[in-house]
Design a protein around this motif. Sequence first.
Motif, PDB file in Angstrom:
ATOM      1  N   GLY A 127      53.680  40.497  88.273  1.00 55.91           N
ATOM      2  CA  GLY A 127      52.956  41.725  88.884  1.00 55.91           C
ATOM      3  C   GLY A 127      53.982  42.518  89.707  1.00 55.91           C
ATOM      4  N   GLN A 128      53.479  43.644  90.371  1.00 58.49           N
ATOM      5  CA  GLN A 128      54.421  44.488  91.011  1.00 58.49           C
ATOM      6  C   GLN A 128      55.261  43.745  92.204  1.00 58.49           C
ATOM      7  OE1 GLN A 128      53.210  47.842  94.288  1.00 58.49           O
ATOM      8  NE2 GLN A 128      52.753  48.618  92.078  1.00 58.49           N
ATOM      9  N   VAL A 129      56.592  44.129  92.013  1.00 58.27           N
ATOM     10  CA  VAL A 129      57.751  43.642  92.824  1.00 58.27           C
ATOM     11  C   VAL A 129      57.959  44.536  94.064  1.00 58.27           C
ATOM     12  CG1 VAL A 129      60.001  42.728  92.865  1.00 58.27           C
ATOM     13  CG2 VAL A 129      58.667  42.330  90.885  1.00 58.27           C
ATOM     14  N   THR A 130      57.993  44.241  95.221  1.00 59.45           N
ATOM     15  CA  THR A 130      58.367  44.923  96.199  1.00 59.45           C
ATOM     16  C   THR A 130      59.366  44.511  97.031  1.00 59.45           C
ATOM     17  OG1 THR A 130      56.698  43.920  97.553  1.00 59.45           O
ATOM     18  CG2 THR A 130      55.903  45.740  96.403  1.00 59.45           C
ATOM     19  N   GLY A 131      60.087  43.425  97.006  1.00 60.40           N
ATOM     20  CA  GLY A 131      61.021  42.714  97.778  1.00 60.40           C
ATOM     21  C   GLY A 131      61.549  41.646  97.298  1.00 60.40           C
ATOM     22  N   GLY A 132      62.656  41.063  97.958  1.00 60.13           N
ATOM     23  CA  GLY A 132      63.460  40.148  97.393  1.00 60.13           C
ATOM     24  C   GLY A 132      62.893  38.850  96.921  1.00 60.13           C
ATOM     25  N   ASN A 133      61.851  38.360  98.039  1.00 62.03           N
ATOM     26  CA  ASN A 133      61.128  37.072  97.883  1.00 62.03           C
ATOM     27  C   ASN A 133      59.687  37.304  97.414  1.00 62.03           C
ATOM     28  OD1 ASN A 133      63.133  35.151  98.518  1.00 62.03           O
ATOM     29  ND2 ASN A 133      63.022  36.027 100.609  1.00 62.03           N
ATOM     30  N   ASP A 134      59.361  38.370  96.729  1.00 58.76           N
ATOM     31  CA  ASP A 134      58.181  38.713  96.192  1.00 58.76           C
ATOM     32  C   ASP A 134      57.525  37.425  95.321  1.00 58.76           C
ATOM     33  OD1 ASP A 134      55.931  39.920  94.406  1.00 58.76           O
ATOM     34  OD2 ASP A 134      56.615  41.799  95.662  1.00 58.76           O
ATOM     35  N   ASP A 175      66.500  44.346  87.883  1.00 56.58           N
ATOM     36  CA  ASP A 175      66.939  45.474  87.207  1.00 56.58           C
ATOM     37  C   ASP A 175      65.820  46.366  87.222  1.00 56.58           C
ATOM     38  OD1 ASP A 175      69.434  44.294  86.976  1.00 56.58           O
ATOM     39  OD2 ASP A 175      69.180  44.109  84.894  1.00 56.58           O
ATOM     40  N   ASN A 176      65.847  47.773  86.927  1.00 57.27           N
ATOM     41  CA  ASN A 176      64.999  48.799  86.781  1.00 57.27           C
ATOM     42  C   ASN A 176      64.154  48.674  85.788  1.00 57.27           C
ATOM     43  OD1 ASN A 176      63.314  50.825  87.839  1.00 57.27           O
ATOM     44  ND2 ASN A 176      64.834  52.245  87.611  1.00 57.27           N
ATOM     45  N   VAL A 177      63.124  47.714  86.047  1.00 56.11           N
ATOM     46  CA  VAL A 177      62.117  47.136  84.648  1.00 56.11           C
ATOM     47  C   VAL A 177      61.434  48.684  84.410  1.00 56.11           C
ATOM     48  CG1 VAL A 177      60.101  46.142  84.039  1.00 56.11           C
ATOM     49  CG2 VAL A 177      61.932  44.996  85.215  1.00 56.11           C
ATOM     50  N   GLY A 178      60.815  49.258  85.574  1.00 52.37           N
ATOM     51  CA  GLY A 178      59.857  50.566  85.366  1.00 52.37           C
ATOM     52  C   GLY A 178      59.306  50.467  86.368  1.00 52.37           C
ATOM     53  N   PRO A 179      58.725  51.983  86.772  1.00 50.58           N
ATOM     54  CA  PRO A 179      57.578  52.187  87.715  1.00 50.58           C
ATOM     55  C   PRO A 179      56.516  51.420  88.058  1.00 50.58           C
ATOM     56  CG  PRO A 179      57.425  53.936  85.920  1.00 50.58           C
ATOM     57  CD  PRO A 179      58.426  53.097  85.499  1.00 50.58           C
ATOM     58  N   LYS A 180      55.931  50.859  86.865  1.00 47.62           N
ATOM     59  CA  LYS A 180      54.773  50.026  87.316  1.00 47.62           C
ATOM     60  C   LYS A 180      54.963  48.813  87.873  1.00 47.62           C
ATOM     61  CE  LYS A 180      50.608  48.258  84.888  1.00 47.62           C
ATOM     62  NZ  LYS A 180      49.795  48.175  83.751  1.00 47.62           N
ATOM     63  N   ILE A 182      58.234  48.110  89.596  1.00 48.21           N
ATOM     64  CA  ILE A 182      58.824  48.470  90.743  1.00 48.21           C
ATOM     65  C   ILE A 182      58.680  49.954  91.109  1.00 48.21           C
ATOM     66  CG2 ILE A 182      60.887  48.512  92.280  1.00 48.21           C
ATOM     67  CD1 ILE A 182      61.920  46.472  90.110  1.00 48.21           C
ATOM     68  N   PRO A 183      57.495  50.576  91.977  1.00 48.60           N
ATOM     69  CA  PRO A 183      57.411  51.833  92.034  1.00 48.60           C
ATOM     70  C   PRO A 183      58.534  52.836  92.447  1.00 48.60           C
ATOM     71  CG  PRO A 183      55.528  50.451  92.598  1.00 48.60           C
ATOM     72  CD  PRO A 183      56.797  49.580  92.551  1.00 48.60           C
ATOM     73  N   ASN A 184      58.997  52.311  93.581  1.00 46.56           N
ATOM     74  CA  ASN A 184      60.288  53.038  94.222  1.00 46.56           C
ATOM     75  C   ASN A 184      61.346  52.050  94.147  1.00 46.56           C
ATOM     76  OD1 ASN A 184      61.855  54.660  95.859  1.00 46.56           O
ATOM     77  ND2 ASN A 184      60.265  54.923  97.360  1.00 46.56           N
ATOM     78  N   TYR A 185      62.017  52.517  92.976  1.00 46.80           N
ATOM     79  CA  TYR A 185      63.412  51.580  92.706  1.00 46.80           C
ATOM     80  C   TYR A 185      64.483  51.808  93.802  1.00 46.80           C
ATOM     81  CZ  TYR A 185      66.560  48.379  90.617  1.00 46.80           C
ATOM     82  OH  TYR A 185      67.213  47.351  90.329  1.00 46.80           O
ATOM     83  N   ALA A 186      64.440  53.086  94.176  1.00 45.59           N
ATOM     84  CA  ALA A 186      65.710  53.466  95.033  1.00 45.59           C
ATOM     85  C   ALA A 186      65.609  52.644  96.291  1.00 45.59           C
ATOM     86  CB  ALA A 186      65.459  54.890  95.347  1.00 45.59           C
ATOM     87  N   ALA A 187      64.325  52.701  96.959  1.00 44.55           N
ATOM     88  CA  ALA A 187      63.944  52.168  98.243  1.00 44.55           C
ATOM     89  C   ALA A 187      63.962  50.767  97.971  1.00 44.55           C
ATOM     90  CB  ALA A 187      62.517  52.539  98.562  1.00 44.55           C
ATOM     91  N   PRO A 515      65.231  53.847  84.736  1.00 42.94           N
ATOM     92  CA  PRO A 515      64.237  52.728  84.531  1.00 42.94           C
ATOM     93  C   PRO A 515      63.956  52.413  82.974  1.00 42.94           C
ATOM     94  CG  PRO A 515      63.398  54.987  84.794  1.00 42.94           C
ATOM     95  CD  PRO A 515      64.848  55.275  85.001  1.00 42.94           C
ATOM     96  N   GLY A 516      63.313  51.316  82.878  1.00 42.44           N
ATOM     97  CA  GLY A 516      63.139  50.957  81.259  1.00 42.44           C
ATOM     98  C   GLY A 516      62.007  51.569  80.864  1.00 42.44           C
ATOM     99  N   ALA A 517      61.048  52.137  81.729  1.00 47.15           N
ATOM    100  CA  ALA A 517      59.885  52.693  81.078  1.00 47.15           C
ATOM    101  C   ALA A 517      59.868  54.370  81.803  1.00 47.15           C
ATOM    102  CB  ALA A 517      58.552  52.001  81.530  1.00 47.15           C
ATOM    103  N   SER A 518      59.000  55.195  81.175  1.00 45.44           N
ATOM    104  CA  SER A 518      58.886  56.452  81.787  1.00 45.44           C
ATOM    105  C   SER A 518      60.013  57.240  81.758  1.00 45.44           C
ATOM    106  CB  SER A 518      58.042  56.243  83.005  1.00 45.44           C
ATOM    107  OG  SER A 518      56.934  55.466  82.888  1.00 45.44           O
ATOM    108  N   ARG A 519      61.064  56.983  80.812  1.00 45.61           N
ATOM    109  CA  ARG A 519      62.298  57.853  80.855  1.00 45.61           C
ATOM    110  C   ARG A 519      62.120  59.371  80.081  1.00 45.61           C
ATOM    111  NH1 ARG A 519      65.910  55.052  77.486  1.00 45.61           N
ATOM    112  NH2 ARG A 519      63.958  53.582  76.873  1.00 45.61           N
TER     113      ARG A 519
END
Length: 519
Positions: A127-134, A175-180, A182-187, A515-519
Motif C-alpha cells: 500500500g501507500q508508504v508514508t514513513g520509515g515504519n509504515d 527507492d522512488n517507486v512512483g507517486p501512487k 509514495i505521493p510526495n517523495y521529496a518530503a 520516479p519509477g512511474a509517471s515519468r
Amino acid sequence: MATALSSMVALGAAPTLASSHREAAAITNSPKVDGTDFYMFRSYEPGREAFVTLIANYQPLQGPGYGPNYFTLDPDAIYEIHIDNNGDAAEDITFQWKFTNTLQNGGNGATITVGGKTLPIALRAIGQVTGGNDPDLGEQESYTINVIRGDRRTGTIQPITTPGGTNVTILKPLDNVGPKTIPNYAAYANGFIQAVNIPGCATAGRAFVGQRAEAFAVNLGESFDLVNYVPIEGDSAPGAGDGRGFPGGITQNRANDDLVGSLNVTSIALEVPVSCLTGTGNGVIGGWTTASLPQATLRDPTPTFTNPTVNGGAYVQVSRLSHPLVNELVIGLPQKDLFNAAEPTGDAALADYVTNPTFPAILNALFRAPVNATLGTNIADLAPNNFPRNDLIATFLTGIPTLNQQQTVRGAEIMRLNTGIAPTPRATQSTFGVVGDDLAGYPNGRRPGDDTVDITLRVAMGRLCYPVPINGVQTALGLCQPANAPVGNVNFTDGAPIRATELQNAFPYLNTPLPGASR
C-alpha cells in the motif's frame, strides 16, 4: 592552434571521454558495491559552513522503475569513507556503513490472504508508504555507522548514534517507486535525514543514505561511439547560444547528457564538523571511498532471504574511488581491478599512468598526421610533452602547491580538500572549479555542480601549463609551461552541462530521485 584543433576534431574519431561507472572488469559482477562518484566539499548550505559534506555514490545506472526489488545495498559488504588528515596516504579516520535488509511481519514481508491462505506478496510494499515504519512496507532497509580512528581494520571502533546516544540503527528510505506508492517523495526522503552524534565531535553531524537523482553529467552514448561529436565548445561561452566558439563544436545542452535526468544512484552521505576531520595537520584533508566483501563466498543450494550465501574470511576491498575518471581514463586495462583493490599507500606501483599518461598520446596518434596534412603544418606532437607530467602529479597524486597540499606530501591518488577555503555559495559557484576562478571547487575537493568531465579533459591536455585565474589574477602555477601543451588552452567539453543551481542547496544536495512511474 585553435583552428588546428578545430580541424583536427572534425577529421575523425577520438577515444572515449566518458565514465559509465563500470570502470573495471571484476566490479561489473558486483554492481551493489561499485562506487560511482565521491564528493567532498565544505558544506555550502546556508548556516552549515562549519561542516564538510562527504557523499559516496554506489550502484550505477539505476533505471527508474527497475522493480520489483529496486536497489538495496549489499548486507554482506562494508562501505567506507576514509580521511587522511596528515598526508601520509593512510587513513586516520574511517566512517564505515553496514546494511541490513529485514522482512517485516515475522520474516514474511507484506502478506495478503487469498482463498483462505495468507501468503507473502512479490512486492516490497502492499500500500501507500508514508514513513520509515509504515506497516504497508514489507521490506525495511537499515544501517549502522561506525567511526574508526587509526587503521581501518585494527583501529579504535566507536558507533555513531542518533541523539540521546542509544540508537545505532538508522532507516533507509524505499527507492522512488512512483507517486501512487509514495505521493510526495521529496518530503518522505527528507524524513530520513538524521542528526547523528559522532564520538569525538562536540557538534552533531547529519547522515542520509538513499536513492538520489544522478548528478554525474556526461555525454555517454555519443562518447562511447568513438566520440561522435566535436568535443570543443561551439559557443563563445558555455550556454551562450551564439555559435561563436569552435566551428562545428558541440554546445552545452541537457539533451547531450545520458545520466542526469534519466537515471538514479544510491548515495551514502555524511556531514561532519570541519574540526573533527583536520586533526593536527595543516587543514588539508585527503579522502576516498571503498567497498569491501568477505574473502570467501559459498552459494547455498537452498538459499533463504536472510542467507542466500555463506561468507567468511577477512574483508577484501573490491571498489575504490576518489578523483572521478581515474580508473576509466588513466589506469591501464590490465591493472584496473588491481587499482580497485589497492590502498593509496601502494599507488607508487601505478604512478607511470599519471607521469606518462596514455590518453593524450592516443589523441596525438590519431590526429597528428591528418591535422598536418590538412593544414600544411608540421606540428610535432599535440599532446603535452612535459615528462613526468608534474601538472597531473599535482592534480591527482600530491595536491597543488599553495592550494591543497597536505602537511606531509606523499604521492597517492586521493582527493584533497583545503578546509581553510570558505565554501562558495551555490549561486556563484563556477562549474569549472579552480580553473574557473573558484578555489572551493574541483580539484580542491569536489562538489556536485563541478563539471568534472570537462575539467579532467582540459587538465589532461595541459590546461594547468597555462595561467589560471586565482582570485581574479591570472597565475602561472609553475608545473609546466604553455610551450609544453600546444592545445592546453582549448575549451574541451562533452557538451553535457551541470551547474550547482540545478541541484539542491541543502544536505544531501543531490536531487530527489526520478520516479519509477509517471515519468
